[in-house]
Enzyme design. Sequence first.
Site: not given
Length: 168
Positions: A103-104
Site C-alpha cells: 500500500c503506502h
Amino acid sequence: MANVCFLLADGYEDSEMKNPYDAMNEAGHQTVVVGLEKGAELKGKKGTVAYTSDFSISEVKVDDYDAVIIPGGSAPEALRVNDEVVEFVKQANEQGKVIAGICHGPQVMISADILKGVNTTSYIGIRDDLKNAGSNFLDQEVVVDGNIITSRTPKDEPAFIKEILNKL
C-alpha cells in the site's frame, strides 16, 4: 528461522500489519515491532488491532534482521520523515535484506532512495511518487525485484505474504 522487523507507527492499515505478522509467526519466524519509541501502543486506522513497539528505531541494528516489512495506511508517512528509519531501510537494502512494503509502505523506500530502476507496485495514490523516485511501476498484486517486495492493497495480502515467505 528468520528475524523479521515490522516498521510501524500509528494509523497503519490493520490487516496489512495483522495478516503478515501472524503469517510470519505461524511460519516460525521471530518477529519484532519497531516504532519511533519503545513501548508505544500503535493503533491501526480501523481500530481492529493494536501492537506495542518492542524497540525504538534508535535501539535496533540492521544486522539483527533478515527482513523488514512496512505495512501501509498513514503510518509510512510518519516513518519516512524519521532519519533513523530512512537510514535503517537504506542499510537493509545495502545488505540485500528482504524489504517488503504494501500500500503506502513503499513511501519509506522512496525516502531511503533505494528504488531507482526497481520494479514496484503500490496503492495507486503513490504511483507517481514511485515513478518520480526512478521506479518502474507495475499494476500487479505483488512485484518482486531482487530483495524488494511490493504490493498494492489488502486484497493482495495473500500474494504479498506468499512472496515474503518464499524469500525467507
